[in-house]
Scaffold this active site. Structure first.
Site, short mmCIF file in Angstrom:
data_model
loop_
_atom_site.label_atom_id
_atom_site.label_comp_id
_atom_site.label_asym_id
_atom_site.label_seq_id
_atom_site.Cartn_x
_atom_site.Cartn_y
_atom_site.Cartn_z
CE LYS A 196 110.53 143.15 88.98
NZ LYS A 196 109.17 143.38 88.41
CE LYS B 25 110.60 147.34 91.03
NZ LYS B 25 109.41 148.16 90.36
N1 C2G Z 1 105.36 153.03 84.69
C1 C2G Z 1 105.04 153.95 84.01
N2 C2G Z 1 105.08 155.20 84.49
C2 C2G Z 1 105.60 155.33 85.63
C3 C2G Z 1 105.72 154.38 86.55
C4 C2G Z 1 105.63 153.00 85.78
O1 C2G Z 1 104.68 153.92 82.62
N3 C2G Z 1 105.38 156.59 86.37
C5 C2G Z 1 105.51 151.81 83.92
C6 C2G Z 1 106.79 151.02 83.97
O2 C2G Z 1 107.56 151.54 82.99
C7 C2G Z 1 106.64 149.67 83.49
C8 C2G Z 1 105.19 149.42 84.35
O3 C2G Z 1 104.67 150.65 84.85
O4 C2G Z 1 106.19 149.41 82.29
C9 C2G Z 1 105.57 148.76 85.58
O5 C2G Z 1 106.18 149.42 86.62
P1 C2G Z 1 107.00 148.55 87.85
O6 C2G Z 1 105.74 148.16 88.73
O7 C2G Z 1 108.15 149.30 88.30
O8 C2G Z 1 107.47 147.22 87.17
P2 C2G Z 1 109.08 146.86 86.80
O9 C2G Z 1 109.98 146.85 87.93
O10 C2G Z 1 109.54 147.88 85.60
O11 C2G Z 1 108.96 145.38 85.89
O12 C2G Z 1 109.94 141.53 83.42
C10 C2G Z 1 109.59 143.09 83.39
C11 C2G Z 1 109.63 143.66 84.96
O13 C2G Z 1 108.63 142.68 85.67
C12 C2G Z 1 109.01 145.14 84.67
#
Ligand code: C2G
Length: 129
Positions: A44, A46
């Site tokens: 990803k 990340k």
């Molecule tokens: N999120 C949120 N508000 C934020 C930050 C994050 O609602 N201020 C939500 C994101 O939209 C996501 C979840 O928290 O639904 C997790 O965010 P991340 O850890 O950044 O995960 P991500 O990289 O989006 O991974 O297959 C799907 C992926 O693994 C999603």
């Protein structure tokens, strides 16, 4: 039993994650969270501060979460939904439309992200501190 399924990295756990879990838990009876493994985070593009085991332990400790599974690839969602009999797949709206293909086997929902906070911003503000 109405099951909700979501996925994410959940690094530097913050109120954006908690508020998402709280809202997701209100949609059904059990919330299952797929936490991205360290290897999948590499795919990803990340790099998480906390390793998978630590992030998993933190998410498992959240009162809104009933079960945690590893997320190790992009393709597992469909199989997980079927195996776990998930009624709803839900994720933040930064992913709007990206998982509509799953709507033939469950309801797909995109929830508003919590504004003004993100793991990326936290890392940036700490870097300059
Ligand atoms: N999120 C949120 N508000 C934020 C930050 C994050 O609602 N201020 C939500 C994101 O939209 C996501 C979840 O928290 O639904 C997790 O965010 P991340 O850890 O950044 O995960 P991500 O990289 O989006 O991974 O297959 C799907 C992926 O693994 C999603």
């Amino acid at each position: 039993m109405k099951t909700i399924l979501t996925y994410g990295t959940f690094d530097l756990f913050h109120v954006g994650h908690i508020r998402l879990f709280k809202r997701l838990s209100q949609l059904g009876d059990q919330l299952i969270v797929g936490v991205s493994t360290d290897e999948f985070n590499t795919l990803k593009n990340k790099s998480a501060y906390f390793c998978y085991q630590e992030r998993r332990e933190i998410v498992e400790s959240c009162k809104y979460v009933d079960m945690v599974i590893p997320e190790s690839n992009w393709q597992q969602k469909r199989g997980d939904i079927i195996r776990l009999q998930a009624d709803i797949f839900a994720i933040g709206d930064d992913w709007l439309g990206k998982f509509d293909d799953l709507s033939d086997i469950c309801k797909v929902m995109y929830l508003k992200r919590t504004k003004e906070i993100s793991t990326t911003d936290i890392k940036k503000s700490l870097a300059v501190a």
